[in-house]
Motif scaffolding. Structure first.
Motif, mmCIF file in Angstrom:
data_model
loop_
_atom_site.group_PDB
_atom_site.id
_atom_site.type_symbol
_atom_site.label_atom_id
_atom_site.label_comp_id
_atom_site.label_asym_id
_atom_site.label_seq_id
_atom_site.Cartn_x
_atom_site.Cartn_y
_atom_site.Cartn_z
ATOM 1 N N ARG A 142 2.044 -55.728 -3.475
ATOM 2 C CA ARG A 142 2.111 -55.728 -2.011
ATOM 3 C C ARG A 142 3.115 -54.692 -1.507
ATOM 4 O O ARG A 142 2.833 -53.938 -0.567
ATOM 5 N N MET B 23 1.666 -51.182 -1.912
ATOM 6 C CA MET B 23 0.635 -50.912 -0.911
ATOM 7 C C MET B 23 1.260 -50.627 0.450
ATOM 8 O O MET B 23 0.809 -49.745 1.181
ATOM 9 N N GLN B 24 2.309 -51.354 0.777
ATOM 10 C CA GLN B 24 2.987 -51.124 2.058
ATOM 11 C C GLN B 24 3.663 -49.758 2.069
ATOM 12 O O GLN B 24 3.663 -49.072 3.100
ATOM 13 N N ASN C 122 0.994 -47.252 2.803
ATOM 14 C CA ASN C 122 0.196 -47.531 4.008
ATOM 15 C C ASN C 122 -1.272 -47.757 3.667
ATOM 16 O O ASN C 122 -2.177 -47.277 4.350
ATOM 17 N N SER C 123 -1.523 -48.485 2.579
ATOM 18 C CA SER C 123 -2.892 -48.695 2.114
ATOM 19 C C SER C 123 -3.259 -50.166 2.161
ATOM 20 O O SER C 123 -2.490 -51.029 1.739
ATOM 21 N N LEU C 124 -4.447 -50.444 2.665
ATOM 22 C CA LEU C 124 -5.013 -51.791 2.627
ATOM 23 C C LEU C 124 -6.256 -51.836 1.744
ATOM 24 O O LEU C 124 -6.946 -52.846 1.695
ATOM 25 N N GLN C 125 -6.537 -50.705 1.060
ATOM 26 C CA GLN C 125 -7.708 -50.611 0.196
ATOM 27 C C GLN C 125 -7.248 -50.496 -1.255
ATOM 28 O O GLN C 125 -6.476 -49.601 -1.601
ATOM 29 N N ARG D 59 -3.909 -61.295 0.847
ATOM 30 C CA ARG D 59 -4.331 -61.588 2.214
ATOM 31 C C ARG D 59 -3.507 -62.710 2.834
ATOM 32 O O ARG D 59 -3.306 -62.740 4.053
ATOM 33 N N LEU E 100 -0.788 -59.166 4.047
ATOM 34 C CA LEU E 100 -1.786 -58.094 4.121
ATOM 35 C C LEU E 100 -3.171 -58.712 4.313
ATOM 36 O O LEU E 100 -4.032 -58.646 3.430
ATOM 37 N N ASN F 154 -5.821 -57.931 5.838
ATOM 38 C CA ASN F 154 -7.010 -57.079 5.902
ATOM 39 C C ASN F 154 -7.274 -56.315 4.609
ATOM 40 O O ASN F 154 -8.040 -55.350 4.589
ATOM 41 N N THR F 155 -6.640 -56.736 3.530
ATOM 42 C CA THR F 155 -6.821 -56.058 2.245
ATOM 43 C C THR F 155 -8.283 -56.107 1.789
ATOM 44 O O THR F 155 -8.950 -57.136 1.898
#
Length: 263
Positions: free
Chosen positions: A46, A49-50, A53-56, A76, A80, A82-83
């Motif tokens: 997590r 990803m932060q 700046n990625s949610l994919q 989620r 996050l 909207n992952t």
């Protein structure tokens, strides 16, 4: 255990029967999901990803998708929501992945083969490799990391073991018994899985061999960092490697790399 032996796993061999490989991958997915093997790395993933700046998430070498559902749900639920995650593999398993996609919001898959050493630019996202990085010898492992660096895609490599002799002992004793007990409950249902587990027990036998070799082939944290630094000679990424322990004892070995400058 600091040694690394470049032995072979049957599932890597091009001639190895797909039906046996699929049965082994189904078992691996079931056990990883049931045990929650990769839950300890969710906070690390997590944070990475932060930073990017990625949610994919783009899962490379996904096999049968073991553990993916639990990780996605946890991400989620912990900041996050909207992952999204896309499963890929050089040997896709759409039958197994379709089952996961139907019951897991945010999970998709690529039905065509994807080479982890040369990921198409049309597949963006923070890259993950679960339970598969040990399959790559040093030159290929370095190339996999270098491709992520070249495309400035964050990457996380995770192995569901700490590389201990006890884990090899478990692979020869407890885990084969679990395989015999749990096989009837694995989905999607396959008659071939029952046949090659109980009547002609090729799936358990090859699983014992490949499970043992997987641990012997694993890269410990120091070797993971050495590979990363060779793949990123100009240090455009920030790298960290180590182990995290599950609450009930087992460890997960990890390497995480993120670009230092993110737009």
């Amino acid at each position: 255990m600091k040694i690394r032996l470049q032995l072979f796993e049957f599932e890597d061999l091009p001639w190895f029967p797909r039906v046996i490989r699929a049965g082994m991958m189904d078992y691996l997915r079931f056990m990883i999901s049931w045990l929650g093997t990769y839950q300890p790395i969710v906070p690390l993933l997590r944070e990475a990803m932060q930073r990017t700046n990625s949610l994919q998430l783009l899962e490379l070498c996904a096999g049968a998708g073991g553990g993916t559902e639990g990780i996605l749900r946890q991400l989620r639920a912990t900041g996050l929501p909207n992952t999204q995650i896309t499963l890929t593999d050089l040997y896709p398993q759409p039958a197994a992945w379709q089952l996961l996609a139907e019951r897991t919001p945010g999970l998709a898959y690529a039905a065509t083969p994807v080479d982890a050493l040369a990921v198409p630019s049309a597949l963006p996202g923070f890259r993950t490799v679960f339970s598969a990085f040990h399959h790559f010898p040093p030159a290929a492992a370095e190339a996999l990391l270098a491709d992520a660096v070249r495309q400035r895609a964050g990457i996380g490599v995770f192995e569901g073991a700490g590389k201990h002799w006890l884990e090899i002992a478990l692979a020869w004793t407890v885990l084969p018994v679990a395989q015999l007990l749990f096989t009837p409950f694995m989905r999607p249902f396959r008659l071939s899985r029952l046949f090659f587990t109980y009547l002609v027990p090729l799936i358990p036998l090859f699983t014992i061999w490949d499970g043992t070799v997987s641990i012997l082939r694993m890269y410990p944290p120091a070797q993971l960092l050495a590979l990363a630094h060779r793949a990123d000679p100009t240090s455009v990424f920030q790298w960290q490697a180590g182990k995290v322990r599950h609450w009930w004892g087992p460890e997960v070995t990890y390497l995480i790399g993120t670009p230092k400058n993110v737009a």
